[in-house]
Design a protein around this motif. Structure first.
Motif, PDB file in Angstrom:
ATOM      1  N   ARG A 149       4.051  -7.083  12.063  1.00 38.63           N
ATOM      2  CA  ARG A 149       4.423  -5.686  11.880  1.00 38.63           C
ATOM      3  C   ARG A 149       4.285  -5.295  10.412  1.00 38.63           C
ATOM      4  N   LEU A 150       3.528  -4.264  10.167  1.00 35.06           N
ATOM      5  CA  LEU A 150       3.422  -3.679   8.838  1.00 35.06           C
ATOM      6  C   LEU A 150       4.392  -2.511   8.720  1.00 35.06           C
ATOM      7  N   SER A 151       4.969  -2.382   7.532  1.00 31.28           N
ATOM      8  CA  SER A 151       5.844  -1.255   7.232  1.00 31.28           C
ATOM      9  C   SER A 151       5.294  -0.503   6.025  1.00 31.28           C
ATOM     10  N   CYS A 152       5.585   0.774   5.988  1.00 27.02           N
ATOM     11  CA  CYS A 152       5.160   1.595   4.857  1.00 27.02           C
ATOM     12  C   CYS A 152       6.301   2.557   4.548  1.00 27.02           C
ATOM     13  N   ALA A 153       6.902   2.380   3.390  1.00 28.77           N
ATOM     14  CA  ALA A 153       8.043   3.194   2.997  1.00 28.77           C
ATOM     15  C   ALA A 153       7.620   4.236   1.976  1.00 28.77           C
ATOM     16  N   ASP A 154       8.188   5.407   2.118  1.00 27.81           N
ATOM     17  CA  ASP A 154       7.888   6.515   1.207  1.00 27.81           C
ATOM     18  C   ASP A 154       9.134   6.852   0.401  1.00 27.81           C
ATOM     19  N   ASN A 195      12.409   7.047   6.172  1.00 29.84           N
ATOM     20  CA  ASN A 195      11.161   7.373   5.462  1.00 29.84           C
ATOM     21  C   ASN A 195      10.124   6.255   5.603  1.00 29.84           C
ATOM     22  N   THR A 196      10.009   5.730   6.795  1.00 28.76           N
ATOM     23  CA  THR A 196       9.160   4.563   7.007  1.00 28.76           C
ATOM     24  C   THR A 196       8.275   4.744   8.250  1.00 28.76           C
ATOM     25  N   VAL A 197       7.024   4.311   8.122  1.00 30.34           N
ATOM     26  CA  VAL A 197       6.117   4.254   9.257  1.00 30.34           C
ATOM     27  C   VAL A 197       5.743   2.788   9.485  1.00 30.34           C
ATOM     28  N   GLN A 225      -0.940   1.079  -1.497  1.00 30.84           N
ATOM     29  CA  GLN A 225      -1.764   0.159  -2.287  1.00 30.84           C
ATOM     30  C   GLN A 225      -2.548  -0.819  -1.431  1.00 30.84           C
ATOM     31  N   GLY A 226      -2.200  -0.921  -0.181  1.00 32.43           N
ATOM     32  CA  GLY A 226      -2.906  -1.831   0.729  1.00 32.43           C
ATOM     33  C   GLY A 226      -2.155  -3.120   0.944  1.00 32.43           C
ATOM     34  N   VAL A 237       4.582   2.491  -0.123  1.00 29.89           N
ATOM     35  CA  VAL A 237       4.574   1.061  -0.419  1.00 29.89           C
ATOM     36  C   VAL A 237       4.545   0.296   0.896  1.00 29.89           C
ATOM     37  N   GLU A 238       3.490  -0.503   1.083  1.00 29.38           N
ATOM     38  CA  GLU A 238       3.360  -1.280   2.312  1.00 29.38           C
ATOM     39  C   GLU A 238       4.022  -2.643   2.149  1.00 29.38           C
ATOM     40  N   SER A 239       4.451  -3.204   3.264  1.00 24.88           N
ATOM     41  CA  SER A 239       4.956  -4.565   3.295  1.00 24.88           C
ATOM     42  C   SER A 239       4.595  -5.169   4.647  1.00 24.88           C
ATOM     43  N   GLY A 240       4.645  -6.515   4.700  1.00 20.79           N
ATOM     44  CA  GLY A 240       4.293  -7.202   5.935  1.00 20.79           C
ATOM     45  C   GLY A 240       2.992  -7.954   5.840  1.00 20.79           C
TER      46      GLY A 240
END
Length: 123
Positions: free
Chosen positions: A18-23, A76-78, A115-116, A4-7
């Motif tokens: 800054r974009l974040s992506c949590a798994d 769990n985040t990139v 999801q983008g 799930v992306e955010s930012g």
């Protein structure tokens, strides 16, 4: 694996985002991770990748020196830190998990996709 992306952002040229992506999965630290982007009418292009332990990173030439990929396996985040943004950086940004522990630059090296997140840079 569920990414799930955010930012999501609308920024001006020269700004940072800054974009974040949590798994939500339990084996995040086993995967190389990557960021790709897709502008309207274009193919999905590689942006950056990071190895499973964060020890190796690689960027497409157009973002070198401006973007930084990092990860926090405890969370769990990139992340994708984007500085000095340009209008040509406008795109939907996707994070992805690779079965290659060192990540990769090709679409077919990735098994799971977020999801983008829309990033729009105005001039």
């Amino acid at each position: 694996v569920q990414l799930v992306e955010s930012g999501v952002g609308l920024v001006q040229a020269g700004d940072s985002l800054r974009l974040s992506c949590a798994d939500s999965g339990r084996i995040f630290s086993s995967y190389g991770m990557g960021w790709f982007r897709q502008a309207p009418g274009n193919e999905r292009d590689f942006v950056a990748t990071i190895s499973w332990n964060g020890g190796k990173t690689y960027y497409t030439d157009s973002v070198k020196g401006r973007f930084t990929i990092s990860r926090d396996n405890a969370k769990n985040t990139v992340y994708l830190q984007m500085n000095s943004l340009r209008p040509e950086d406008t795109a939907v940004y996707y994070c992805a998990a690779s079965w290659l522990r060192n990540g990769g630059t090709e679409l077919d090296e990735y098994a799971y996709w977020g999801q983008g997140a829309q990033v729009t840079v105005s001039s």
